[in-house]
Design an enzyme around this catalytic site. Structure first.
Site, mmCIF file in Angstrom:
data_model
loop_
_atom_site.group_PDB
_atom_site.id
_atom_site.type_symbol
_atom_site.label_atom_id
_atom_site.label_comp_id
_atom_site.label_asym_id
_atom_site.label_seq_id
_atom_site.Cartn_x
_atom_site.Cartn_y
_atom_site.Cartn_z
ATOM 1 N N ASP A 178 16.813 58.552 56.027
ATOM 2 C CA ASP A 178 16.400 57.796 54.839
ATOM 3 C C ASP A 178 15.470 56.641 55.242
ATOM 4 O O ASP A 178 15.603 55.513 54.758
ATOM 5 C CB ASP A 178 17.597 57.268 54.037
ATOM 6 C CG ASP A 178 17.221 56.944 52.588
ATOM 7 O OD1 ASP A 178 16.033 57.091 52.224
ATOM 8 O OD2 ASP A 178 18.122 56.555 51.820
ATOM 9 N N ASN A 210 20.405 51.599 50.045
ATOM 10 C CA ASN A 210 21.167 52.270 49.008
ATOM 11 C C ASN A 210 21.295 53.751 49.351
ATOM 12 O O ASN A 210 20.272 54.414 49.499
ATOM 13 C CB ASN A 210 20.456 52.114 47.654
ATOM 14 C CG ASN A 210 21.320 52.587 46.514
ATOM 15 O OD1 ASN A 210 22.538 52.583 46.598
ATOM 16 N ND2 ASN A 210 20.674 53.023 45.445
ATOM 17 N N ASP A 266 14.986 61.570 44.351
ATOM 18 C CA ASP A 266 15.498 60.495 45.215
ATOM 19 C C ASP A 266 14.888 59.137 44.889
ATOM 20 O O ASP A 266 13.713 59.007 44.582
ATOM 21 C CB ASP A 266 15.277 60.801 46.696
ATOM 22 C CG ASP A 266 15.970 59.758 47.573
ATOM 23 O OD1 ASP A 266 17.173 59.532 47.362
ATOM 24 O OD2 ASP A 266 15.308 59.146 48.418
ATOM 25 N N HIS A 284 9.631 48.939 53.771
ATOM 26 C CA HIS A 284 9.122 47.990 52.780
ATOM 27 C C HIS A 284 8.350 46.918 53.538
ATOM 28 O O HIS A 284 8.460 46.817 54.764
ATOM 29 C CB HIS A 284 10.286 47.341 52.017
ATOM 30 C CG HIS A 284 11.062 48.301 51.168
ATOM 31 N ND1 HIS A 284 10.588 48.803 49.974
ATOM 32 C CD2 HIS A 284 12.280 48.868 51.343
ATOM 33 C CE1 HIS A 284 11.491 49.625 49.450
ATOM 34 N NE2 HIS A 284 12.532 49.693 50.266
HETATM 35 O O1 DOR Z 1 17.643 52.382 50.427
HETATM 36 C C1 DOR Z 1 16.968 53.084 49.685
HETATM 37 N N1 DOR Z 1 15.623 53.077 49.744
HETATM 38 N N2 DOR Z 1 17.579 53.857 48.786
HETATM 39 C C2 DOR Z 1 16.887 54.518 47.851
HETATM 40 O O2 DOR Z 1 17.495 55.164 47.047
HETATM 41 C C3 DOR Z 1 15.435 54.410 47.753
HETATM 42 C C4 DOR Z 1 14.858 54.032 49.035
HETATM 43 C C5 DOR Z 1 13.443 53.567 48.897
HETATM 44 O O3 DOR Z 1 12.613 54.305 48.361
HETATM 45 O O4 DOR Z 1 13.134 52.443 49.358
HETATM 46 ZN ZN ZN Z 2 18.330 57.994 47.898
HETATM 47 ZN ZN ZN Z 3 15.761 58.022 50.135
#
Ligand code: DOR
Ligand code: ZN
Ligand code: ZN
Length: 424
Positions: free
Chosen positions: A304, A277, A152, A308
């Site tokens: 998900d 994403n 992932d 950040h």
């Molecule tokens: O939005 C996302 N954040 N999609 C991803 O594929 C990775 C993830 C991340 O690790 O921040």
């Molecule tokens: Zn992902």
């Molecule tokens: Zn993810």
């Protein structure tokens, strides 16, 4: 936990239905569900009348960021956020440094989990070494320690590599969970390639970049006999591919996130908190995902949760990092926007957020006699506005900021131990 704990007079919500009654936990294990439990001296007793007592939620898609990226989140802060959201188990994603591609590279994460996690954390192992997409890892060695295998953060681009990975997964009877994304179709897009992107001059991420790889991987799953799970499905085409695979009897499952079920690209603003994403897709995709959770094609809601730093999320839709947090809003958003509105029943919600993830990923615990007492108690009446400043997650970036919602966890138990309790 030793001794007895009683949750008194709550509304016990399970996939089989609801009833008012007591729950007895003894030495960390569920002993009785429903009826009346007479407290004895020394019992820990909680009055939960009017509250909803459920299996602790399970989120199979969480980025806890350690080891490697502790400025975004730590296992401690992320699992505290999970507990506050009513989650008792989370599966942690492997886009870490080092990536968990060997037992040795997994060991630091396992140590941090032992030392600082407040809920159960079951890591994923990577599919390929360093998540670089070429050398398949030693799955047999890691199997006892991981929930499943995924790269992932990115998809496995080379078909031959994915086929080999699935062959090994089938041999070892482990699950492959795939972030499906064809990189050659991305063309530098940042949001869904649809109406909003066209109207506002953004480069789009086409739906095909997701569903082409879903299609390829379902074919490989059929060829190899591998159990296959699609991460964060966002397009109507992917839903249809999974539906068809299930009709053919293949062991294929998928998840989607609360944001894909409740928003679409026309809700976008040029702010980092709307960037993730896969991206928020069209209203048609959202409708297909809703149909999917209703008819059982989509069996899991997973957040998900991808924290950040504020700075990384401060650069609008084009420049911000991809990912939004979700652990502390998932229950409220799903309950307010899908259960209260009659789209799904409370029973279905329990399946999507607790029972199905446990079954598909082979995880223990829950609200079942004889199971480890992983239980969450929710106030489904309380109304409030989503305020990221109140999150215990280090990530504050959420598309749900300012939403009026209803419902929150008031108490979370892991192995019968109270790991979160809301201030009264
Ligand atoms: O939005 C996302 N954040 N999609 C991803 O594929 C990775 C993830 C991340 O690790 O921040
Ligand atoms: Zn992902
Ligand atoms: Zn993810």
């Amino acid at each position: 936990m030793t001794g007895r704990l009683i949750l008194k007079g709550g509304t016990i919500c399970r996939a089989s239905g609801s009833e008012v009654g007591d729950v007895l936990v003894e030495n960390g294990v569920v002993r009785q569900i429903g009826g009346t439990v007479e407290p004895k001296d020394g019992d820990e007793v909680y009055d939960v009348a009017g509250k909803c007592v459920m299996s602790g939620l399970v989120d199979v898609h969480v980025h806890l960021r350690e080891p490697g990226f502790s400025y975004k989140e730590t296992i401690e802060s992320g699992t505290k956020a999970a507990a506050r959201g009513g989650f008792t188990t989370v599966c942690s994603m492997p886009n870490l440094n080092p990536a968990p591609d060997t037992l040795d590279n997994l060991s630091e994460q396992l140590r941090l989990i032992r030392e600082s996690a407040v809920v159960k954390v079951i890591p994923y192992g990577t599919i390929t070494e360093r998540r670089a997409g070429s050398q398949v890892v030693d799955m047999a060695a890691m199997k006892p320690y991981v929930a499943a295998f995924t790269d992932d953060g990115s998809g496995v681009q080379a078909e031959g590599v994915m086929e080999l990975a699935m062959q090994k997964a089938a041999e070892n009877d482990v699950l492959i969970a795939a972030h499906c994304e064809v990189e050659s179709l991305l063309h530098g897009g940042c949001i869904h390639d649809g109406e909003f992107a066209a109207q506002n001059g953004f480069k789009g991420i086409c739906s095909e970049s997701e569903w082409r790889e879903v299609e390829r991987d379902i074919e490989l799953a059929e060829k190899t006999g591998c159990r296959f799970h699609v991460c964060h499905v966002s397009t109507k085409e992917s839903v249809e591919l999974v539906r068809k695979a299930k009709e053919r009897g293949l062991p294929v499952t998928c998840e989607t996130g609360p944001h894909y079920l409740t928003m679409c690209d026309m809700d976008l603003k040029d702010e980092g908190r709307f960037k993730m994403n896969p991206p928020l897709r069209s209203a048609f995709d959202r409708a297909a995902l809703i149909a999917g959770i209703k008819d059982g094609t989509v069996e899991i809601i997973a957040t998900d949760h991808a924290p950040h730093s504020a700075e990384e999320k401060s650069r609008g839709l084009v420049g911000s990092a991809m990912g939004v947090v979700g652990l502390e809003t998932s229950f409220a958003v799903v309950y307010s926007r899908l259960v209260k509105t009659g789209v799904i029943t409370m029973e279905r919600m329990v399946e999507l957020m607790a029972d199905n993830p446990r079954r598909i990923f082979g995880l223990e615990g829950g609200l079942e006699v004889g199971a480890a007492a992983d239980i969450a108690v929710f106030d489904t009446e309380v109304q409030y506005k989503v305020n990221p400043e109140e999150f215990v997650s280090m990530g504050k970036s959420t598309p749900f900021e300012g939403w009026d919602v209803q419902g929150c966890a008031v108490m979370t138990l892991v192995n019968g131990e109270v790991v979160y309790k809301a201030e009264a």
